[in-house]
Scaffold this motif. Structure first.
Motif, PDB file in Angstrom:
ATOM      1  N   LEU A 369       0.842  -1.192   0.000  1.00  0.00           N
ATOM      2  CA  LEU A 369       0.000   0.000   0.000  1.00  0.00           C
ATOM      3  C   LEU A 369       0.874   1.237   0.000  1.00  0.00           C
ATOM      4  O   LEU A 369       1.589   1.508   0.955  1.00  0.00           O
ATOM      5  CB  LEU A 369      -0.916  -0.005   1.232  1.00  0.00           C
ATOM      6  CG  LEU A 369      -1.885  -1.178   1.364  1.00  0.00           C
ATOM      7  CD1 LEU A 369      -2.671  -1.076   2.663  1.00  0.00           C
ATOM      8  CD2 LEU A 369      -2.824  -1.254   0.178  1.00  0.00           C
ATOM      9  N   GLU A 370       0.820   1.987  -1.099  1.00  0.00           N
ATOM     10  CA  GLU A 370       1.555   3.238  -1.204  1.00  0.00           C
ATOM     11  C   GLU A 370       0.683   4.269  -1.895  1.00  0.00           C
ATOM     12  O   GLU A 370      -0.502   4.022  -2.158  1.00  0.00           O
ATOM     13  CB  GLU A 370       2.886   3.020  -1.933  1.00  0.00           C
ATOM     14  CG  GLU A 370       2.784   2.254  -3.220  1.00  0.00           C
ATOM     15  CD  GLU A 370       4.143   1.894  -3.780  1.00  0.00           C
ATOM     16  OE1 GLU A 370       5.144   2.545  -3.381  1.00  0.00           O
ATOM     17  OE2 GLU A 370       4.238   0.985  -4.608  1.00  0.00           O
ATOM     18  N   ASN A 371       1.264   5.408  -2.215  1.00  0.00           N
ATOM     19  CA  ASN A 371       0.454   6.518  -2.721  1.00  0.00           C
ATOM     20  C   ASN A 371      -0.264   6.196  -4.028  1.00  0.00           C
ATOM     21  O   ASN A 371      -1.375   6.673  -4.269  1.00  0.00           O
ATOM     22  CB  ASN A 371       1.339   7.752  -2.907  1.00  0.00           C
ATOM     23  CG  ASN A 371       1.844   8.306  -1.587  1.00  0.00           C
ATOM     24  OD1 ASN A 371       1.191   8.155  -0.560  1.00  0.00           O
ATOM     25  ND2 ASN A 371       3.015   8.920  -1.597  1.00  0.00           N
ATOM     26  N   ASP A 372       0.340   5.377  -4.887  1.00  0.00           N
ATOM     27  CA  ASP A 372      -0.257   5.085  -6.188  1.00  0.00           C
ATOM     28  C   ASP A 372      -1.197   3.884  -6.157  1.00  0.00           C
ATOM     29  O   ASP A 372      -1.894   3.626  -7.144  1.00  0.00           O
ATOM     30  CB  ASP A 372       0.852   4.808  -7.219  1.00  0.00           C
ATOM     31  CG  ASP A 372       1.719   6.020  -7.463  1.00  0.00           C
ATOM     32  OD1 ASP A 372       1.279   7.136  -7.126  1.00  0.00           O
ATOM     33  OD2 ASP A 372       2.839   5.856  -7.990  1.00  0.00           O
ATOM     34  N   THR A 373      -1.217   3.150  -5.070  1.00  0.00           N
ATOM     35  CA  THR A 373      -1.965   1.894  -5.036  1.00  0.00           C
ATOM     36  C   THR A 373      -3.451   2.097  -5.308  1.00  0.00           C
ATOM     37  O   THR A 373      -4.063   1.353  -6.073  1.00  0.00           O
ATOM     38  CB  THR A 373      -1.774   1.193  -3.678  1.00  0.00           C
ATOM     39  OG1 THR A 373      -0.382   0.959  -3.458  1.00  0.00           O
ATOM     40  CG2 THR A 373      -2.525  -0.126  -3.645  1.00  0.00           C
ATOM     41  N   ARG A 378      -8.155   1.134  -8.527  1.00  0.00           N
ATOM     42  CA  ARG A 378      -9.444   1.672  -8.976  1.00  0.00           C
ATOM     43  C   ARG A 378      -9.581   1.621 -10.492  1.00  0.00           C
ATOM     44  O   ARG A 378     -10.656   1.314 -11.020  1.00  0.00           O
ATOM     45  CB  ARG A 378      -9.609   3.111  -8.487  1.00  0.00           C
ATOM     46  CG  ARG A 378      -9.959   3.229  -7.006  1.00  0.00           C
ATOM     47  CD  ARG A 378     -10.334   4.646  -6.634  1.00  0.00           C
ATOM     48  NE  ARG A 378     -10.673   4.777  -5.225  1.00  0.00           N
ATOM     49  CZ  ARG A 378     -11.857   4.473  -4.705  1.00  0.00           C
ATOM     50  NH1 ARG A 378     -12.819   4.018  -5.509  1.00  0.00           N
ATOM     51  NH2 ARG A 378     -12.099   4.622  -3.417  1.00  0.00           N
ATOM     52  N   ASN A 379      -8.525   1.923 -11.219  1.00  0.00           N
ATOM     53  CA  ASN A 379      -8.614   1.927 -12.680  1.00  0.00           C
ATOM     54  C   ASN A 379      -8.752   0.521 -13.245  1.00  0.00           C
ATOM     55  O   ASN A 379      -9.496   0.303 -14.200  1.00  0.00           O
ATOM     56  CB  ASN A 379      -7.407   2.644 -13.284  1.00  0.00           C
ATOM     57  CG  ASN A 379      -7.548   4.150 -13.273  1.00  0.00           C
ATOM     58  OD1 ASN A 379      -8.090   4.737 -14.204  1.00  0.00           O
ATOM     59  ND2 ASN A 379      -7.086   4.785 -12.198  1.00  0.00           N
ATOM     60  N   LEU A 433      -8.524   3.261   3.072  1.00  0.00           N
ATOM     61  CA  LEU A 433      -8.290   3.094   1.640  1.00  0.00           C
ATOM     62  C   LEU A 433      -8.914   1.792   1.143  1.00  0.00           C
ATOM     63  O   LEU A 433      -9.657   1.780   0.154  1.00  0.00           O
ATOM     64  CB  LEU A 433      -6.780   3.097   1.357  1.00  0.00           C
ATOM     65  CG  LEU A 433      -6.320   3.068  -0.109  1.00  0.00           C
ATOM     66  CD1 LEU A 433      -4.929   3.693  -0.220  1.00  0.00           C
ATOM     67  CD2 LEU A 433      -6.276   1.651  -0.682  1.00  0.00           C
ATOM     68  N   ILE A 434      -8.620   0.686   1.823  1.00  0.00           N
ATOM     69  CA  ILE A 434      -9.138  -0.618   1.404  1.00  0.00           C
ATOM     70  C   ILE A 434     -10.656  -0.642   1.467  1.00  0.00           C
ATOM     71  O   ILE A 434     -11.336  -1.147   0.552  1.00  0.00           O
ATOM     72  CB  ILE A 434      -8.549  -1.735   2.276  1.00  0.00           C
ATOM     73  CG1 ILE A 434      -7.027  -1.837   2.068  1.00  0.00           C
ATOM     74  CG2 ILE A 434      -9.211  -3.073   1.968  1.00  0.00           C
ATOM     75  CD1 ILE A 434      -6.617  -2.279   0.699  1.00  0.00           C
ATOM     76  N   ASN A 435     -11.231  -0.079   2.535  1.00  0.00           N
ATOM     77  CA  ASN A 435     -12.685  -0.113   2.710  1.00  0.00           C
ATOM     78  C   ASN A 435     -13.431   0.739   1.688  1.00  0.00           C
ATOM     79  O   ASN A 435     -14.626   0.536   1.463  1.00  0.00           O
ATOM     80  CB  ASN A 435     -13.062   0.336   4.117  1.00  0.00           C
ATOM     81  CG  ASN A 435     -12.570  -0.611   5.201  1.00  0.00           C
ATOM     82  OD1 ASN A 435     -12.343  -0.224   6.341  1.00  0.00           O
ATOM     83  ND2 ASN A 435     -12.393  -1.879   4.845  1.00  0.00           N
TER      84      ASN A 435
END
Length: 507
Positions: A369-373, A378-379, A433-435
């Protein structure tokens, strides 16, 4: 897709032409506008920040600065490589010949790209410029001249290079990969020599890296007139094994040199521990860069065995910490396992009818998990919702992780188990983020439905919870277990002595 997906955001002033009437039975869109419901959850995750590719963000004022750079990449840089052997008209003809397929590839083309005579000339010019920009960027990235790389306005600045790579992966920011292939096929015979730096990694295991770097250079040399850098091989392997390995690897690379260039450029996103076992010949014909990322995450062996099942009755799964209290063992999958290749198994049972030693093991590949994850996930999830609604493996995996993670405590637990690598700092932020990833993603069927059922059934067996609690309290480590055993013996001797005293006192 509904009508809501074919328009721009309110207030943007853009008009979109629906081109679904161009579709044939054998082809359809592969590049989509993000559905409005998904976009509202986190608009920035789907929107390019620096460079526009394709029609959806064309002439966006916020991205106008890069238009000058793209033009310079196209002319004179890209055309100059061919020393007048390839003319601009030759490249325009390539785009013109596939114009119909191009229009069918997009869900909708903004009206601002229509030419005066309604022939889409502006659209074709935009596609050509974007394709040449991408190819020129790929070629500069493999250049062996360090001075040239340092002069490049994108490659020499780490944050800019990283941001451009991310923009090129966004679903709305794509051109079809077949366009890059067609342009590449025209120009490959006339490219000047370049070098692939041997310091770059490969998409194969680290033990093969020196061989594969040399191989990649050789295969590009054979296919595109590239020069290659010699990498000294270890003498520990026999000459016969070297020749055999070289033959096999040459066969692999010669299939698709453009794909090698692509993987080489996107190594920061693709070449991680989760794709060491993915080889170029394993990748299906990709549609664009977002589709390529999905290819790297797909669990091929899992897909061949599993079928989607309804999760209507078991829509919710107990969290990781709750499952842990029931004795479910969480383990990281071995290095090189695909991101979504989750496995569940029963622990080995020594005595078949002894429930105290029964258990459940859940193996999960590492998720970083980092800034781009968030943007990457999502894409790819949006791509599956639009293009692969019946093969939404990534959506199913994210939904599984969403169920396992409810709080920061669940994140901390999975981090301790080396299943998550949290580079966001706060465990609460990681859980948030995950939720949020599955928000507005419908979940009725899942390839992981069997896992839901088995894990929930295991947790709801109260004996498993009791057994696991006893183990954690009294046998969590060697010293606690030793103290428990000693205490049991002391208790046993005390009870025996007491009974003995009482018995002999009455005699």
């Amino acid at each position: 897709m509904g009508d809501e997906n074919h328009g721009e955001e309110p207030g943007s002033g853009h008009i979109t032409i629906d081109i679904r009437h161009w579709e044939s039975e054998s082809s359809g869109p592969i590049i989509y506008k993000i559905p409005r419901k998904l976009r509202k959850v986190n608009q920035s995750a789907y929107t390019p920040q620096l460079v526009s590719i394709g029609p959806f963000h064309y002439r966006n004022d916020l991205l106008s600065e890069m238009e000058t750079v793209k033009s310079e990449y196209y002319y004179p840089s890209f055309l100059k490589r061919f020393d007048k052997k390839i003319k601009e008209d030759d490249l325009k003809k390539v785009i013109k010949d596939c114009s119909d397929d191009l229009r069918r590839s997009y869900e909708g083309i903004p009206a601002k790209l229509l030419g005066g005579d309604d022939d889409y000339k502006l659209f074709e010019e935009m596609i050509l410029r974007d394709a040449c920009f991408i190819l020129e960027l790929f070629l500069r990235n493999v250049s062996g001249c360090e001075q040239e790389r340092k002069r490049d306005c994108i490659l020499r600045i780490p944050w800019l290079r990283k941001a451009i790579k991310l923009d090129l992966i966004l679903l709305e920011n794509q051109i079809p990969f077949f366009v890059l292939r067609k342009v590449y096929q025209v120009v490959k015979e006339h490219l000047p020599p370049v070098r692939i730096p041997s310091s770059k990694s490969s998409c194969f295991s680290s033990t093969d890296q020196p061989h594969m770097v040399s191989l990649s250079c050789r295969c590009l040399f054979h296919n595109t007139s590239f020069t290659f850098c010699q990498v000294e091989k270890s003498s520990s392997h026999g000459q016969e094994k070297k020749a055999e390995a070289d033959h096999d690897r040459d066969h692999i690379c010669n299939k698709d040199p453009l794909l090698e260039l692509t993987l080489y450029f996107f190594e920061e996103h693709y070449l991680t521990e989760t794709c060491k076992r993915v080889k170029p010949q394993d990748i299906n014909e990709i549609k664009h860069f977002t589709d390529l990322l999905r290819e790297f995450w797909l669990p091929r062996k899992f897909i061949s065995k599993m079928k989607p099942e309804s999760i209507t009755e078991r829509k919710y799964l107990y969290s990781a910490t709750k499952l842990d209290t029931a004795g479910v063992t969480f383990e990281p999958a071995r290095k090189g396992t695909c991101l979504t290749d989750v496995k569940i198994s029963k622990k080995k049972i020594i005595l078949k009818f002894t429930p105290i030693i029964k258990g459940m093991r859940l193996k999960l590949p590492e998720l970083k998990l980092e800034n781009d994850t968030e943007s990457l996930l999502r894409n790819v999830m949006a791509l599956e919702q639009c293009l692969y609604p019946d093969e939404d493996y990534i959506c199913g995996y994210v939904a599984l992780m969403d169920q396992l993670i409810n709080t920061g405590g669940d994140v901390e637990f999975l981090v301790d188990k080396k299943i998550l690598t949290n580079l966001l700092g706060s465990h609460k932020e990681a859980a948030k983020l995950i939720n949020g990833l599955c928000n507005q993603i419908p979940r009725e069927k899942s390839y992981y439905a069997r896992f839901y059922n088995e894990l929930n059934t295991f947790y709801e067996n109260r004996w498993n919870v009791t057994r696991a609690t006893l183990k954690k309290v009294y046998f969590k480590d060697l010293w606690t277990g030793s103290s428990t055993v000693v205490g049991l013996f002391v208790l046993l001797f005390t009870v025996s002595a007491t009974l003995k005293n009482v018995y002999f006192r009455h005699l």
